[in-house]
Design a protein around this motif. Structure first.
Motif, PDB file in Angstrom:
ATOM      1  N   TRP A 387       8.029  -6.789  -4.258  1.00 17.27           N
ATOM      2  CA  TRP A 387       6.684  -6.752  -4.848  1.00 17.27           C
ATOM      3  C   TRP A 387       5.997  -5.421  -4.558  1.00 17.27           C
ATOM      4  O   TRP A 387       5.434  -4.785  -5.442  1.00 17.27           O
ATOM      5  CB  TRP A 387       5.881  -7.940  -4.323  1.00 17.27           C
ATOM      6  N   TYR A 391       5.049  -2.904  -7.543  1.00 19.16           N
ATOM      7  CA  TYR A 391       3.639  -3.034  -7.898  1.00 19.16           C
ATOM      8  C   TYR A 391       3.011  -1.750  -8.468  1.00 19.16           C
ATOM      9  O   TYR A 391       2.239  -1.827  -9.431  1.00 19.16           O
ATOM     10  CB  TYR A 391       2.796  -3.563  -6.719  1.00 19.16           C
ATOM     11  N   LYS A 402      -2.628   4.933 -10.969  1.00 13.55           N
ATOM     12  CA  LYS A 402      -1.491   5.085 -10.062  1.00 13.55           C
ATOM     13  C   LYS A 402      -1.931   4.746  -8.660  1.00 13.55           C
ATOM     14  O   LYS A 402      -2.995   5.175  -8.212  1.00 13.55           O
ATOM     15  CB  LYS A 402      -1.006   6.538 -10.080  1.00 13.55           C
ATOM     16  N   ILE A 403      -1.103   3.983  -7.962  1.00 15.31           N
ATOM     17  CA  ILE A 403      -1.436   3.713  -6.562  1.00 15.31           C
ATOM     18  C   ILE A 403      -0.193   3.877  -5.705  1.00 15.31           C
ATOM     19  O   ILE A 403       0.914   3.961  -6.211  1.00 15.31           O
ATOM     20  CB  ILE A 403      -2.023   2.302  -6.357  1.00 15.31           C
ATOM     21  N   THR A 404      -0.410   3.900  -4.404  1.00 15.40           N
ATOM     22  CA  THR A 404       0.700   4.002  -3.463  1.00 15.40           C
ATOM     23  C   THR A 404       0.744   2.740  -2.638  1.00 15.40           C
ATOM     24  O   THR A 404      -0.287   2.277  -2.161  1.00 15.40           O
ATOM     25  CB  THR A 404       0.473   5.204  -2.517  1.00 15.40           C
ATOM     26  N   GLY A 406       2.341   1.997   0.656  1.00 19.92           N
ATOM     27  CA  GLY A 406       3.055   2.709   1.712  1.00 19.92           C
ATOM     28  C   GLY A 406       3.363   1.833   2.917  1.00 19.92           C
ATOM     29  O   GLY A 406       3.143   0.621   2.898  1.00 19.92           O
TER      30      GLY A 406
ATOM     31  N   GLU B 100      -6.673   6.693  -6.648  1.00 21.18           N
ATOM     32  CA  GLU B 100      -6.415   5.822  -5.517  1.00 21.18           C
ATOM     33  C   GLU B 100      -5.017   5.995  -4.930  1.00 21.18           C
ATOM     34  O   GLU B 100      -4.716   5.512  -3.851  1.00 21.18           O
ATOM     35  CB  GLU B 100      -6.624   4.362  -5.931  1.00 21.18           C
ATOM     36  N   ARG B 101      -4.162   6.706  -5.665  1.00 21.08           N
ATOM     37  CA  ARG B 101      -2.792   6.852  -5.164  1.00 21.08           C
ATOM     38  C   ARG B 101      -2.691   7.679  -3.884  1.00 21.08           C
ATOM     39  O   ARG B 101      -1.676   7.687  -3.236  1.00 21.08           O
ATOM     40  CB  ARG B 101      -1.908   7.487  -6.231  1.00 21.08           C
ATOM     41  N   LEU B 103      -4.262   7.002  -1.229  1.00 24.09           N
ATOM     42  CA  LEU B 103      -4.358   6.098  -0.088  1.00 24.09           C
ATOM     43  C   LEU B 103      -2.980   5.509   0.216  1.00 24.09           C
ATOM     44  O   LEU B 103      -2.219   5.191  -0.696  1.00 24.09           O
ATOM     45  CB  LEU B 103      -5.345   4.964  -0.383  1.00 24.09           C
ATOM     46  N   ALA B 104      -2.687   5.344   1.511  1.00 29.96           N
ATOM     47  CA  ALA B 104      -1.369   4.848   1.911  1.00 29.96           C
ATOM     48  C   ALA B 104      -1.147   3.410   1.460  1.00 29.96           C
ATOM     49  O   ALA B 104      -0.032   2.962   1.281  1.00 29.96           O
ATOM     50  CB  ALA B 104      -1.207   4.947   3.419  1.00 29.96           C
ATOM     51  N   GLN B 105      -2.236   2.686   1.305  1.00 24.87           N
ATOM     52  CA  GLN B 105      -2.104   1.313   0.844  1.00 24.87           C
ATOM     53  C   GLN B 105      -3.226   1.016  -0.140  1.00 24.87           C
ATOM     54  O   GLN B 105      -4.307   1.575  -0.035  1.00 24.87           O
ATOM     55  CB  GLN B 105      -2.145   0.345   2.018  1.00 24.87           C
ATOM     56  N   PRO B 106      -2.975   0.145  -1.097  1.00 25.48           N
ATOM     57  CA  PRO B 106      -3.986  -0.118  -2.112  1.00 25.48           C
ATOM     58  C   PRO B 106      -5.209  -0.810  -1.514  1.00 25.48           C
ATOM     59  O   PRO B 106      -5.105  -1.494  -0.497  1.00 25.48           O
ATOM     60  CB  PRO B 106      -3.284  -1.058  -3.094  1.00 25.48           C
ATOM     61  N   ASN B 112      -5.586  -4.996  -7.574  1.00 21.20           N
ATOM     62  CA  ASN B 112      -4.839  -4.686  -6.358  1.00 21.20           C
ATOM     63  C   ASN B 112      -4.855  -5.805  -5.334  1.00 21.20           C
ATOM     64  O   ASN B 112      -4.070  -5.797  -4.388  1.00 21.20           O
ATOM     65  CB  ASN B 112      -5.378  -3.401  -5.728  1.00 21.20           C
ATOM     66  N   VAL B 115      -1.499  -7.315  -4.672  1.00 23.51           N
ATOM     67  CA  VAL B 115      -0.545  -6.732  -3.726  1.00 23.51           C
ATOM     68  C   VAL B 115      -0.549  -7.522  -2.431  1.00 23.51           C
ATOM     69  O   VAL B 115       0.487  -7.837  -1.854  1.00 23.51           O
ATOM     70  CB  VAL B 115      -0.903  -5.266  -3.407  1.00 23.51           C
ATOM     71  N   TRP B 116      -1.738  -7.840  -1.989  1.00 22.89           N
ATOM     72  CA  TRP B 116      -1.882  -8.467  -0.678  1.00 22.89           C
ATOM     73  C   TRP B 116      -1.711  -9.972  -0.731  1.00 22.89           C
ATOM     74  O   TRP B 116      -1.279 -10.593   0.239  1.00 22.89           O
ATOM     75  CB  TRP B 116      -3.261  -8.133  -0.098  1.00 22.89           C
TER      76      TRP B 116
END
Lengths: 687, 172
Positions: A387, A391, A402-404, A406, B100-101, B103-106, B112, B115-116
């Motif tokens: 996921w 994602y 676009k997002i990361t 990490g 926003e990319r 950031l290490a995490q969304p 978003n 994601v969590w």
């Protein structure tokens, strides 16, 4: 000449794979043995044909035939010959060919080896493996062909790649190639992709047998027993690939770590996770006749993730939706995964009723239940990882943003699951099959638990005073002791006879390789876990710009900047190499290190190579971040102290050793097994 | 003299990341309080850069990215620190500039949230399915009860120990 030979071989291999799958599918249900034999021969023939095609590419790379697009993309005059050879898997077209070659090698070996014993399954094994192979050769032939040449158009003056000469154009031969990506010019990266690919293709064999079992209705555990060793071989290579990949990252990526939850890393980890769940859960089916449907699901998932992983590792799709849309590779891969997954699952539902459990669960406190929990955890980790990996694509597709995703995401989501998994790894082997009691369990656990306490005190005084680390070490130490106690129990039984401890250990492992090989793997994981905890929680870093002779201090060490030198090399690199001296806390000189930055002129890319002083306790890892080009008087260094990191590699070695023990052929087992399947063969014939 | 600052790294894999969460919390409290006197050290710059991702390279944290562009972004962080900006302000600035990319995490806003939320939901569904399955196996329907009377399961472990004992007996 070479090109024509290679291209023709590739095309013939494609034809053979197609013919083999169609012939096998038609002849299989009708039991037309002559046709099945013919399909097998065609399938086996793909291997020499693909060998020729791969050799052709290698020869062109070594000769430097830069009119070939692939050759000019991944090699250059300055590269040494061995890098030119390994450039076969340095780009997308070549790696697809290389993948196909390995796949055909595995498929041929499976067909030669298992032909007589599993005759009724074989037509479908041929069909499944050859359809997979045909798909990869198709990509090689029609989408990413390594034999395309460069043509200069007379009309427009443009250079375009094409297989055959377009009208009004002449062959274009560049003076030199662009060269291999510098990051791939490292021993770790030379061995790592073949290992990974071997792991990937290894899992295709058990999948092919599983689908064959579903089609023929031979849903006993014959397919599992037949492919057990294949699965282990695939798993061995995949594990090796992952460990080598980590080592490579540590040695050349220059960020002081070995695992960054990068999409490409995740791509290799995903089939490993489901494959590991599969390796454990087939034991329940073999011993208790349960979970037959679940094992099918696991191997189908693993196959889908293998194809997905192959796709991700080379395509660069995850960087952007646009990259995905630009190449025909993406849709083809997703189409193939979708179709094979749907067909496999449909077959599974079709055979649903014949896959019922033969026995029932006797107790929640049993090895079976523990294995189920193991599967839940592995699948949970795989799901979260998948996921997180896909994602960013979904986000870009839906919102355009676009997002990361990490490491913090993976650490938070997977961390707790991994911690429970390690704990379970220590307890599960102590739990009896069918039904265990808390009393017997606690009898086995109290010594490991008691030993854990002084170990923790020792760790505390060695500097691991962090409560989080102590908790993690407690779990790991306990698991280590329970695993060792399993060895001790078996050895004591043998030593009663008068065997000395070493002979007892060797005999014990040799007589039940799967069990003690498995425990050795668990020990490897424990050792790795110590390294992972130490290097993550106690890693320290600092960065500073130093003038010549200046020093910086970190964790009891002092680093002095001595000099920096810039020089070109004869293989087209520009090297900036610093010399630093490291002193310990008492001021004693302990190392002279040379962190450097190589700039590759042909590809225009830099490569950071750390200077590392490695001891069992910790690594002192220096990166040259920046320097003053004029006068060479100042330079910026980043220094990491990575405690216990060598345990990660040591644990990896133990892990691989254990897998070898478990995989090694066992004559006794073969004999027992050979006697067993007569009845299953008889029932299958009546089907 | 270079200030010795030790920054616990959250980077890379974690066998124990539950524990890392606690560490992350600790980090927030231990976040370098930027000294008003003098320039920020490289370590103070990296502490911020570490939480940001290179806007041009894929999946590379800003503190370790070797490209020239990233060196400039680190310089930007340094300028902002000198100007007295807080860590959060700098992060917001980068998000505003590059999306926003970085950031290490969304974030947990909008889509978003998925994601969590999805991994724990998936895990809970799996756990519930497993619990249901185990429940069923323990209280089987009457028709299933007849089955286990068949041949006793072969148990390799028992088998092995039996063989071991036999072998020992033979040699005795």
């Amino acid at each position: 000449m070479t090109l024509t030979l290679g291209l023709t071989s590739l095309f013939l291999a494609f034809a053979c794979a197609l013919y083999a799958s169609v012939a096998a599918l038609i002849a299989g249900p009708r039991k037309l043995n002559a046709w099945i034999d013919s399909a097998r021969n065609a399938a086996i023939l793909t291997w020499p044909l693909l060998t020729l095609a791969s050799l052709a590419v290698i020869i062109m790379l070594v000769q430097g035939q830069y009119q070939v697009e692939y050759v000019s993309d991944v090699s250059s005059l300055a590269m040494p010959w061995y890098l030119k050879v390994t450039a076969l898997w340095g780009g997308q077209a070549g790696s697809l060919l290389f993948w196909s070659w390995l796949m055909s090698a595995f498929a041929s070996a499976a067909m030669l080896r298992r032909w007589d014993r599993d005759r009724s399954l074989m037509p479908y094994v041929i069909a499944v493996s050859m359809i997979t192979l045909a798909f990869f050769i198709l990509l090689c032939l029609f989408v990413e062909n390594p034999f395309r040449r460069l043509w200069l158009s007379q009309a427009t003056g443009e250079v375009n790649p094409a297989l055959f000469q377009p009208a009004n154009s002449t062959l274009f031969t560049p003076q030199d190639g662009r060269g291999l990506n510098p990051l791939l010019r490292h021993p770790g990266m030379i061995i790592h992709p073949p290992m990974l690919y071997l792991g990937f293709v290894g899992f295709v064999v058990p999948y092919a047998f599983a689908v064959a079992a579903l089609i023929t209705g031979r849903t006993d555990d014959e397919w599992i027993r037949t492919t057990r060793r294949w699965t282990l071989v695939g798993w061995l290579f995949l594990s090796l690939g992952l460990i080598l990949g980590g080592r490579w990252a540590y040695d050349v990526l220059g960020w002081g770590g070995y695992w960054g939850w990068d999409p490409v890393e995740n791509a290799a980890l995903l089939p490993w996770l489901t494959g590991t769940a599969f390796l454990h859960s087939v034991m329940i089916q073999e011993k208790r006749g349960m979970l037959k449907k679940w094992n099918m699901v696991l191997i189908i998932l693993t196959y889908a993730l293998v194809i997905f992983g192959t796709f991700l590792t080379r395509s660069g799709v995850l960087s952007s939706v646009h990259a995905f849309a630009q190449s025909a590779i993406g849709p083809l891969f997703f189409g193939f995964i979708g179709i094979t997954f749907t067909i496999s699952m449909s077959l599974l539902f079709w055979r649903w009723d014949s896959l019922a459990s033969e026995t029932q669960m006797d107790s929640l406190l049993s090895r079976e239940a523990a294995f189920l929990l193991n599967n839940l955890l592995f699948l949970g980790i795989a799901f979260a990882t998948l996921w997180g990996t896909i994602y960013p694509l979904i986000s870009e597709l839906v919102t355009g943003q676009k997002i990361t995703v990490g490491p913090p995401y993976y650490n938070r989501v997977n961390g707790p699951l991994l911690a429970i998994l390690v704990l379970l790894m220590g307890i599960a082997p102590l739990i009896a099959w069918r039904k265990a009691s808390f009393k017997s369990l606690s009898k086995l656990m109290w010594i490991p638990a008691a030993l854990t306490i002084p170990t923790l005190i020792l760790f505390y005084f060695l500097g691991a005073a962090h409560p989080v680390a102590l908790g993690a070490y407690a779990i790991t130490a306990f698991v280590g002791y329970t695993t060792l106690s399993e060895f001790a129990r078996g050895m004591v039984a043998r030593m009663r006879l008068g065997e000395n401890p070493l002979i007892a250990l060797i005999n014990l492992s040799a007589r039940n390789r799967r069990r003690y090989g498995g425990y050795t793997i668990h020990l490897g994981v424990v050792v790795m876990a110590f390294g992972v905890i130490g290097s993550n929680l106690f890693q320290t870093e600092t960065q500073a710009t130093l003038a010549q002779g200046e020093t910086l201090s970190i964790g009891g060490f002092t680093l002095r900047f001595d000099s920096v030198a810039l020089f070109p090399t004869n293989d087209n690199r520009e090297v900036t190499r610093a010399t630093v001296t490291v002193f310990d806390s008492s001021g004693r000189l302990i190392a002279e290190l040379h962190p450097r930055r190589d700039f590759f002129l042909d590809s225009g890319q830099p490569m950071t190579i750390p200077g590392v002083r490695s001891t069992f306790g910790e690594d002192f890892y220096v990166i040259l971040v920046d320097w003053q080009p004029i006068g060479s008087t100042g330079a910026t260094f980043k220094v990491y102290v990575n405690p216990l990191i060598n345990l990660v590699w040591t644990g990896g070695l133990i892990f691989i050793l254990g897998t070898l023990v478990a995989t090694w052929p066992d004559a006794d087992e073969e004999k027992r097994y050979a006697a067993a399947p007569a009845s299953t063969l008889a029932t299958a014939g009546a089907d | 003299m270079i200030q010795k600052s030790e920054i616990r790294s959250q980077k890379s894999e974690a066998v124990i990341a539950a524990l890392l969460v606690a560490l992350a919390v600790a980090l927030v409290f231990a976040a370098p309080v930027f000294a008003q006197n003098g320039e920020p050290t490289d370590d103070e710059v990296n502490a911020v850069a570490k939480q940001l991702y290179c806007p041009v390279c894929e999946n590379t944290p800003l503190d370790v990215c070797p490209t020239q562009a990233c060196a400039q972004w680190r310089a930007t962080i340094k300028e902002k620190l000198i100007a007295g900006w807080s860590e959060q302000q700098i992060k917001d600035y980068f998000v505003q500039q590059y999306g926003e990319r970085v950031l290490a995490q969304p974030s947990t806003r909008g889509l978003n949230v998925l994601v969590w939320v999805l991994p724990p939901i998936g895990f809970l569904i799996g756990a519930a399915a497993l619990a249901y399955y185990l429940q069923q196996l323990r209280n089987p329907a009457p028709s299933v009860v007849a089955a286990p009377a068949s041949a006793p399961p072969t148990d390799d472990d028992d088998d092995y120990e039996k063989r071991l004992e036999e072998e020992l007996a033979k040699r005795r």
